[in-house]
Design an enzyme around this catalytic site. Structure first.
Site, mmCIF file in Angstrom:
data_model
loop_
_atom_site.group_PDB
_atom_site.id
_atom_site.type_symbol
_atom_site.label_atom_id
_atom_site.label_comp_id
_atom_site.label_asym_id
_atom_site.label_seq_id
_atom_site.Cartn_x
_atom_site.Cartn_y
_atom_site.Cartn_z
ATOM 1 N N ASP A 297 0.808 -1.229 0.000
ATOM 2 C CA ASP A 297 0.000 0.000 0.000
ATOM 3 C C ASP A 297 0.835 1.270 0.000
ATOM 4 O O ASP A 297 0.422 2.308 0.516
ATOM 5 C CB ASP A 297 -0.965 0.016 1.208
ATOM 6 C CG ASP A 297 -1.879 -1.183 1.212
ATOM 7 O OD1 ASP A 297 -2.238 -1.648 0.116
ATOM 8 O OD2 ASP A 297 -2.230 -1.661 2.303
ATOM 9 N N LYS B 297 1.809 2.196 -5.155
ATOM 10 C CA LYS B 297 2.359 1.658 -6.408
ATOM 11 C C LYS B 297 1.453 1.982 -7.602
ATOM 12 O O LYS B 297 1.935 2.403 -8.657
ATOM 13 C CB LYS B 297 2.540 0.138 -6.286
ATOM 14 C CG LYS B 297 3.519 -0.273 -5.195
ATOM 15 C CD LYS B 297 3.566 -1.772 -5.002
ATOM 16 C CE LYS B 297 2.337 -2.374 -4.373
ATOM 17 N NZ LYS B 297 2.077 -2.003 -2.975
ATOM 18 N N ASN C 250 -5.322 -9.989 -3.810
ATOM 19 C CA ASN C 250 -4.983 -9.470 -2.475
ATOM 20 C C ASN C 250 -4.505 -8.025 -2.603
ATOM 21 O O ASN C 250 -4.553 -7.242 -1.663
ATOM 22 C CB ASN C 250 -3.912 -10.330 -1.775
ATOM 23 C CG ASN C 250 -2.707 -10.652 -2.654
ATOM 24 O OD1 ASN C 250 -2.725 -10.452 -3.868
ATOM 25 N ND2 ASN C 250 -1.661 -11.173 -2.051
ATOM 26 N N GLY D 214 -4.584 -4.120 -3.861
ATOM 27 C CA GLY D 214 -5.567 -3.074 -4.132
ATOM 28 C C GLY D 214 -4.773 -1.841 -4.497
ATOM 29 O O GLY D 214 -4.153 -1.233 -3.632
ATOM 30 N N HIS D 215 -4.709 -1.527 -5.768
ATOM 31 C CA HIS D 215 -3.881 -0.417 -6.244
ATOM 32 C C HIS D 215 -4.793 0.733 -6.666
ATOM 33 O O HIS D 215 -5.580 0.600 -7.598
ATOM 34 C CB HIS D 215 -2.996 -0.873 -7.411
ATOM 35 C CG HIS D 215 -1.980 -1.897 -6.999
ATOM 36 N ND1 HIS D 215 -1.072 -2.451 -7.858
ATOM 37 C CD2 HIS D 215 -1.721 -2.449 -5.783
ATOM 38 C CE1 HIS D 215 -0.303 -3.306 -7.197
ATOM 39 N NE2 HIS D 215 -0.692 -3.326 -5.941
ATOM 40 N N GLN E 219 1.972 -5.987 -3.282
ATOM 41 C CA GLN E 219 2.406 -6.103 -1.886
ATOM 42 C C GLN E 219 3.706 -5.299 -1.698
ATOM 43 O O GLN E 219 3.875 -4.288 -2.344
ATOM 44 C CB GLN E 219 2.589 -7.570 -1.462
ATOM 45 C CG GLN E 219 1.286 -8.368 -1.374
ATOM 46 C CD GLN E 219 0.717 -8.794 -2.699
ATOM 47 O OE1 GLN E 219 1.374 -9.465 -3.479
ATOM 48 N NE2 GLN E 219 -0.514 -8.416 -3.002
ATOM 49 N N SER F 174 -7.640 -0.849 0.851
ATOM 50 C CA SER F 174 -8.455 -0.614 -0.337
ATOM 51 C C SER F 174 -9.199 -1.866 -0.777
ATOM 52 O O SER F 174 -10.146 -1.788 -1.543
ATOM 53 C CB SER F 174 -7.593 -0.066 -1.482
ATOM 54 O OG SER F 174 -6.298 -0.578 -1.438
ATOM 55 N N ASP G 98 2.596 14.542 2.134
ATOM 56 C CA ASP G 98 1.601 15.536 2.555
ATOM 57 C C ASP G 98 0.919 15.156 3.865
ATOM 58 O O ASP G 98 0.454 16.028 4.598
ATOM 59 C CB ASP G 98 0.543 15.709 1.453
ATOM 60 C CG ASP G 98 -0.099 14.379 1.066
ATOM 61 O OD1 ASP G 98 0.627 13.523 0.525
ATOM 62 O OD2 ASP G 98 -1.295 14.197 1.323
ATOM 63 N N VAL H 160 2.654 14.210 -3.402
ATOM 64 C CA VAL H 160 2.108 15.111 -2.378
ATOM 65 C C VAL H 160 0.581 15.053 -2.321
ATOM 66 O O VAL H 160 -0.061 15.965 -1.810
ATOM 67 C CB VAL H 160 2.595 16.565 -2.605
ATOM 68 C CG1 VAL H 160 4.088 16.674 -2.377
ATOM 69 C CG2 VAL H 160 2.234 17.069 -4.004
HETATM 70 P P1 GDP Z 1 -0.757 0.421 -3.562
HETATM 71 O O1 GDP Z 1 -1.375 -0.857 -3.129
HETATM 72 O O2 GDP Z 1 0.719 0.462 -3.325
HETATM 73 O O3 GDP Z 1 -1.100 0.800 -4.975
HETATM 74 O O4 GDP Z 1 -1.371 1.552 -2.609
HETATM 75 P P2 GDP Z 1 -2.934 1.696 -2.178
HETATM 76 O O5 GDP Z 1 -3.710 2.179 -3.323
HETATM 77 O O6 GDP Z 1 -3.409 0.462 -1.500
HETATM 78 O O7 GDP Z 1 -2.805 2.775 -1.029
HETATM 79 C C1 GDP Z 1 -2.300 4.045 -1.253
HETATM 80 C C2 GDP Z 1 -3.382 5.054 -0.865
HETATM 81 O O8 GDP Z 1 -2.794 6.336 -0.734
HETATM 82 C C3 GDP Z 1 -4.464 5.209 -1.906
HETATM 83 O O9 GDP Z 1 -5.669 5.520 -1.273
HETATM 84 C C4 GDP Z 1 -3.974 6.364 -2.748
HETATM 85 O O10 GDP Z 1 -5.022 7.075 -3.394
HETATM 86 C C5 GDP Z 1 -3.342 7.222 -1.700
HETATM 87 N N1 GDP Z 1 -2.177 8.017 -2.119
HETATM 88 C C6 GDP Z 1 -1.207 7.716 -3.024
HETATM 89 N N2 GDP Z 1 -0.252 8.669 -3.032
HETATM 90 C C7 GDP Z 1 -0.626 9.595 -2.128
HETATM 91 C C8 GDP Z 1 -0.028 10.797 -1.657
HETATM 92 O O11 GDP Z 1 1.043 11.208 -2.056
HETATM 93 N N3 GDP Z 1 -0.704 11.470 -0.678
HETATM 94 C C9 GDP Z 1 -1.893 11.039 -0.173
HETATM 95 N N4 GDP Z 1 -2.469 11.756 0.782
HETATM 96 N N5 GDP Z 1 -2.470 9.913 -0.597
HETATM 97 C C10 GDP Z 1 -1.844 9.189 -1.545
HETATM 98 P P1 IMO Z 2 -0.909 -4.106 -2.291
HETATM 99 O O1 IMO Z 2 -0.458 -4.653 -3.625
HETATM 100 C C1 IMO Z 2 -0.972 -4.601 2.042
HETATM 101 C C2 IMO Z 2 -1.058 -8.723 3.556
HETATM 102 C C3 IMO Z 2 -2.315 -9.177 4.267
HETATM 103 C C4 IMO Z 2 -1.716 -10.186 5.222
HETATM 104 C C5 IMO Z 2 -0.597 -10.841 4.394
HETATM 105 C C6 IMO Z 2 -0.993 -12.137 3.724
HETATM 106 O O2 IMO Z 2 -2.210 -3.389 -2.368
HETATM 107 O O3 IMO Z 2 0.171 -3.349 -1.628
HETATM 108 P P2 IMO Z 2 -2.526 -12.752 1.646
HETATM 109 O O4 IMO Z 2 -3.988 -12.482 1.386
HETATM 110 O O5 IMO Z 2 -1.616 -12.195 0.623
HETATM 111 O O6 IMO Z 2 -2.253 -14.196 1.913
HETATM 112 O O7 IMO Z 2 -2.223 -11.991 3.036
HETATM 113 O O8 IMO Z 2 -0.268 -9.884 3.409
HETATM 114 N N1 IMO Z 2 -1.281 -8.170 2.191
HETATM 115 C C7 IMO Z 2 -1.213 -6.868 1.895
HETATM 116 N N2 IMO Z 2 -1.012 -5.793 2.676
HETATM 117 N N3 IMO Z 2 -1.076 -4.461 0.715
HETATM 118 C C8 IMO Z 2 -1.249 -5.522 -0.086
HETATM 119 O O9 IMO Z 2 -1.239 -5.437 -1.443
HETATM 120 C C9 IMO Z 2 -1.359 -6.804 0.496
HETATM 121 N N4 IMO Z 2 -1.552 -8.047 0.015
HETATM 122 C C10 IMO Z 2 -1.481 -8.871 1.059
HETATM 123 O O10 IMO Z 2 -2.948 -8.116 4.937
HETATM 124 O O11 IMO Z 2 -1.097 -9.516 6.294
HETATM 125 MG MG MG Z 3 -2.890 -1.542 -1.844
#
Ligand code: GDP
Ligand code: IMO
Ligand code: MG
Length: 422
Positions: free
Chosen positions: A13, A16, A38, A40-41, A221, A296, A330, A408
């Site tokens: 999270d 990415k 698993n 959520g981007h 992940q 997410s 930010d 940001v």
């Molecule tokens: P990912 O799994 O690595 O793609 O990340 P996620 O989407 O699960 O979580 C990142 C969260 O932070 C999402 O809700 C994005 O919309 C949000 N986000 C990404 N970059 C920024 C940032 O620079 N600032 C803030 N406030 N939110 C961000």
């Molecule tokens: P993104 O790509 C954050 C965590 C789960 C759990 C462990 C194992 O959005 O960054 P699984 O279902 O993979 O067997 O769970 O890994 N986990 C994540 N945590 N971001 C993710 O993906 C994750 N995918 C799995 O919460 O601790």
């Molecule tokens: Mg994510």
């Protein structure tokens, strides 16, 4: 041409999806190499927000080809829901989204097994996303999996054999379940999947590289969730590190170009497992609220803490990171001071390397002045406050890799590239 890889350096999270979307115009192809739903981007642009699980985050930029590689595990039912939602919002996928025949299918019984194994672990549960990830990769490694390419050959027999084996295990675990709804949606997903182009993605990608095309590989992940190098057993079941792109797409190591390592200006973790810099106080709550730190996929509250440079250095080492990307700075805009963990204390002794076990380590912090400036509308590094520049310099000095992009805010536009010398 070489392939560039973008991957998370923390516990997932990191942001990415947002950065892959921003970088996509520079590439011909975007490819996912591991993980599954698993992930959520999240991407935000033009006032819209999208959360991708299995579909690569390059799907919104023009007509770029996006590939789901052999290292990914795919749930047809969830894929159908995800793809249909995108198509409903006007994004045509069928020609541009290619799926590896060698990607493994997540079966309905894999999801049930995920829940059953977690229940059996009781207090020691991993806190998985419940998407069947572990059981699917287990079947892959034990040579019992069903792959996308199998849909075209003897599929019913292969499905029935896997299901029977799973049901036998579930019986042994005394786990009660109802498959009917899951199975119905799954077979609808299989029919839907057949409209997509199934490819030998290793041939496709290497062919593209030979033709001078560029590829961006999107990790899921984060390095701290890697099956080998993460906080085992509280990890996911795939290699999330840079080398995962080689096995998950069929790319030779000498084809790797830049490795973008992405991290938050602080740190979060969702699910169970050790987290040395976790905050249980008001500051932790503040980070969670300001950063909207809720999963997410699962909506679970993410645990929040300060940035951990010991873990980050380790991730940079195993991934071979060449460029850093700092996200969500930010969120710390209003903080008077900011802490960064620079070492761990283990049995009273200070260490600066990532040890075998991080269960009982105590973080050693340095405290830096905050910038106390709203950075969300900034467009260029020339506008960065002095304290923010000092924070970046401190990170670069500690980590030994330049921070090339600073995010940001969640929107595509809230991304600042730094042109400072390396
Ligand atoms: P990912 O799994 O690595 O793609 O990340 P996620 O989407 O699960 O979580 C990142 C969260 O932070 C999402 O809700 C994005 O919309 C949000 N986000 C990404 N970059 C920024 C940032 O620079 N600032 C803030 N406030 N939110 C961000
Ligand atoms: P993104 O790509 C954050 C965590 C789960 C759990 C462990 C194992 O959005 O960054 P699984 O279902 O993979 O067997 O769970 O890994 N986990 C994540 N945590 N971001 C993710 O993906 C994750 N995918 C799995 O919460 O601790
Ligand atoms: Mg994510």
């Amino acid at each position: 041409m070489k392939v560039d890889i973008l991957l998370g350096l923390q516990w997932g999270d990191e942001g990415k999806g947002k950065v892959v979307d921003v970088l996509t115009p520079r590439y011909d192809v975007v490819a996912r190499f591991q993980g599954g739903p698993n992930a959520g981007h999240t991407l935000e642009f033009e006032g819209q927000k999208y959360v991708l699980r299995s579909i690569p985050s390059g799907i919104f930029q023009g007509d770029k080809v996006n590939i789901i590689g052999n290292g990914v595990v795919l749930d047809p039912a969830l894929f159908k829901a995800e793809a249909e939602a995108l198509e409903a919002s006007g994004h045509n996928l069928k020609e541009r989204l290619h799926i590896s025949k060698k990607a493994h299918l997540i079966l309905p019984t894999h999801r049930i097994l995920d829940a059953a194994y977690e229940a059996a672990k009781g207090d020691a549960k991993v806190g998985t996303t419940g998407k069947g990830i572990g059981p699917t990769y287990t079947d892959k490694i034990s040579r019992n999996g069903v792959r996308v390419g199998d849909i075209l050959h003897d599929f019913d027999k292969k499905y029935a054999a896997a299901k029977a084996r799973h049901e036998q295990i579930l019986k042994g675990l005394n786990y009660e379940y109802d498959l009917s709804e899951l199975e119905k949606a799954w077979f609808e997903g299989i029919e839907y999947l057949k409209q997509f182009k199934f490819v030998d993605s290793e041939h496709e990608i290497n062919g593209l590289l030979s033709d001078g095309k560029s590829v961006l590989c999107e990790g899921a992940q984060g390095t701290m969730l890697d099956i080998d190098f993460g906080s085992y057993p509280f990890v996911t079941s795939s290699n999330t590190i840079c080398a995962g792109a080689c096995t998950g797409l069929g790319i030779a190591p000498n084809k790797i170009g830049e490795v973008y390592g992405i991290f938050k200006a602080y740190c979060t973790r969702v699910g169970a497992g050790p987290f040395p810099t976790e905050l249980f106080d008001k500051t932790g709550d503040q980070i969670c609220t300001l950063g909207h730190e809720f999963g997410s996929v699962t909506g679970r509250k993410r645990r929040c803490g300060w940035i951990d440079l010991v873990a980050l250095k380790y991730a940079i080492m195993v991934d071979g990171v060449t460029k850093l990307i700092m996200m969500k700075s930010d969120v710390l805009d209003s903080f008077e001071t900011i802490k960064a963990c620079v070492a761990y204390k283990v049995n009273g002794e200070e260490i600066d390397y990532f040890p075998f076990d991080i269960e009982d380590v105590e973080p050693v912090y340095v405290e830096l002045p905050g910038w106390q400036t709203d950075m969300t509308k900034m467009q260029s590094e020339d506008e960065f406050p002095e304290e923010f520049n000092a924070y970046l310099s401190f990170l670069e000095e500690q980590l030994g890799v330049p921070v090339k992009i600073v995010s940001v805010g969640p929107d595509r536009e809230q991304t600042i590239e730094r042109y400072t010398e390396e």
